[in-house]
Design an enzyme around this catalytic site. Sequence first.
Site, PDB file in Angstrom:
ATOM      1  N   ASP A 153      40.111  41.726  32.572  1.00 45.23           N
ATOM      2  CA  ASP A 153      40.296  40.995  31.112  1.00 45.23           C
ATOM      3  C   ASP A 153      39.067  41.038  30.400  1.00 45.23           C
ATOM      4  O   ASP A 153      37.976  40.819  30.594  1.00 45.23           O
ATOM      5  CB  ASP A 153      40.515  39.553  31.354  1.00 45.23           C
ATOM      6  N   GLU A 186      48.432  32.785  33.095  1.00 44.34           N
ATOM      7  CA  GLU A 186      46.875  33.064  32.904  1.00 44.34           C
ATOM      8  C   GLU A 186      46.630  33.305  31.723  1.00 44.34           C
ATOM      9  O   GLU A 186      47.167  33.454  30.549  1.00 44.34           O
ATOM     10  CB  GLU A 186      46.329  34.330  33.652  1.00 44.34           C
TER      11      GLU A 186
HETATM   12  C1  FRU Z   1      43.866  38.025  34.774  1.00 41.90           C
HETATM   13  C2  FRU Z   1      42.901  37.075  35.965  1.00 41.90           C
HETATM   14  C3  FRU Z   1      42.485  35.886  35.327  1.00 41.90           C
HETATM   15  C4  FRU Z   1      41.210  35.647  36.094  1.00 41.90           C
HETATM   16  C5  FRU Z   1      40.941  36.963  36.240  1.00 41.90           C
HETATM   17  C6  FRU Z   1      40.027  37.273  37.449  1.00 41.90           C
HETATM   18  O1  FRU Z   1      43.827  39.025  34.862  1.00 41.90           O
HETATM   19  O2  FRU Z   1      43.816  36.970  37.013  1.00 41.90           O
HETATM   20  O3  FRU Z   1      43.275  34.600  35.641  1.00 41.90           O
HETATM   21  O4  FRU Z   1      40.299  34.734  35.569  1.00 41.90           O
HETATM   22  O5  FRU Z   1      41.860  37.762  36.235  1.00 41.90           O
HETATM   23  O6  FRU Z   1      39.372  38.649  37.434  1.00 41.90           O
END
Ligand code: FRU
Length: 534
Positions: free
Chosen positions: A56, A229
């Site tokens: 992300d 998320e």
């Molecule tokens: C989304 C996610 C978020 C988390 C991160 C962990 O892709 O699962 O919810 O903070 O990636 O790398």
Amino acid sequence: MRNGFLLFLMPLLAASCTQPAETSSAGLIATEDSSYYQEKYRLAYHFTPEKNWMNDPNGLVYFEDEYHLFFQYNPDGTKWGNMSWGHAVSRDLAHWEHLPLAIPMVGDTMIFSGSAVVDQHNSSGLCEGESCLVAIYTAHTDTNQSQSIAYSNDRGRTWQQYAENPVLDESMKDFRDPKVAWHEPSQQWIMTVALPTEHKVRFYASSNLLQWDLLSEFGPQGFVDGIWECPDLFPLPVSGTDEEKWVLIVSYNSDEGSDMQYFVGDFNGTTFTNNNTKDLVLTLDEGQDNYAAVTWNNAPQNQRLIIGWFNNWKYAGDIPTSTWRSAQTIVSSLQLRQYPEGIRLAMQPVPALEQLRQTPAHHENVQLREGDDFLSVENIQGTQLEIIAEFAYEAIETPTEAEQLAAEFGVKVFKGEGQETVIGYDVASQSLFVDRTQSGDTSFNDSFASRTIGLMPADSGTVKMHIFVDHSSVEVFGNDGYVTMSNRIFPNPQKDEVEIYARGGRVTLQSLDIWPLRSIWSAATSSSSVSSTP
Ligand code: FRU
């Protein structure tokens, strides 16, 4: 020399080859003969980490002439793990400069996704001067997720953990991805944060970024399978009106893969109200590979700029790159537009990318019929291209055979014996699609070979496809961002022809522009050659 630069229009060959070294607006020398960033499938004008795993985008904030891009990063490998915040900056949203790791893991606590703000008036008391950058992230352990902060007094180059972390702990296992922004009307910070397994987001308020009070919850609404998320909440004017609406973006991940939805409504400083029915699912990107996209805080001229992780959890760990994994999408700007079906988000690539354009091929008013391949005579090829194709079709009541309308038309890229990626419009279903079933290597995951579809009614009979092709990716903006489709592909780079096609009848190609795009990378942009205080 890289294929994408060497081969394009034969008549332009000389021009491409003699392209001088370019000085980017970031002041970096981008020579085209460097071996840097030349690995198979390496994207030429998208952000990718030099090595290792990325997911992300995090901490997007504009501060003192720099767009910061932090990102979920594993400093130690090409698979997900050891999550920390990597860092890059851009001055123009086209060129990126790698910076050293920003926020590493603390013991066995991983630094999950989050946001960054400019603490303008030192509300936190953590700034040495009038203002500083504050990052709000999820501190992740196997049993708990809480929100913590780190701060920087040197334009994001170095970060200190706040001594009293976490700042928000509700003793929950799944409670993550805080997006914090200043809410002008109520003069407070608002945090939007996900309760993934409950399909909810929560809103908290704070005057100092350190103490947070629960305001309200939103959800479950829209798509409620899988987990929620990376939420984002922001105001946006409805284009051409005096109206302002609030948009809530929520990424969701299910057995079907990773996707994003958004809600349009009102936020009164306490609660978000969805203006549509509870069950309506509005999708941000109809492709397979845009996830966890969030917007920049403090972007100039009130722009709402967005970037997403150019991947899908379904196969992210399997994609066939060796020393580095994953990319971010190009940067787009968001608008709200009034369409017959309601107020919807439209996404458009940022104009900054136009500076990467080289000499275009241009055509107008070409009558296309099935079997025509008018471009093949010109030998148009390329692996890093921008294409704008505008088609028009007008039905005739009782057409002769020759007047029969095409059932489908569009653009094929990375085309060669046994390989093509098709960006097409299907007239009967009024939909734009990207077909990557024959796009090259699809073998690394059973679900990869696929066709993505987005409804795009073309009542006026015009279909515009704005396409970005970059070695292992295709992004399409249909009818000025009504539909966006981002997809990764892993083609054989030797098979790099472009074809404009019609199937089952005729269509008018009103105009066509194809630009080869310059690479944004050179050894000069590598983190090893970048000092931490430029
Ligand atoms: C989304 C996610 C978020 C988390 C991160 C962990 O892709 O699962 O919810 O903070 O990636 O790398």
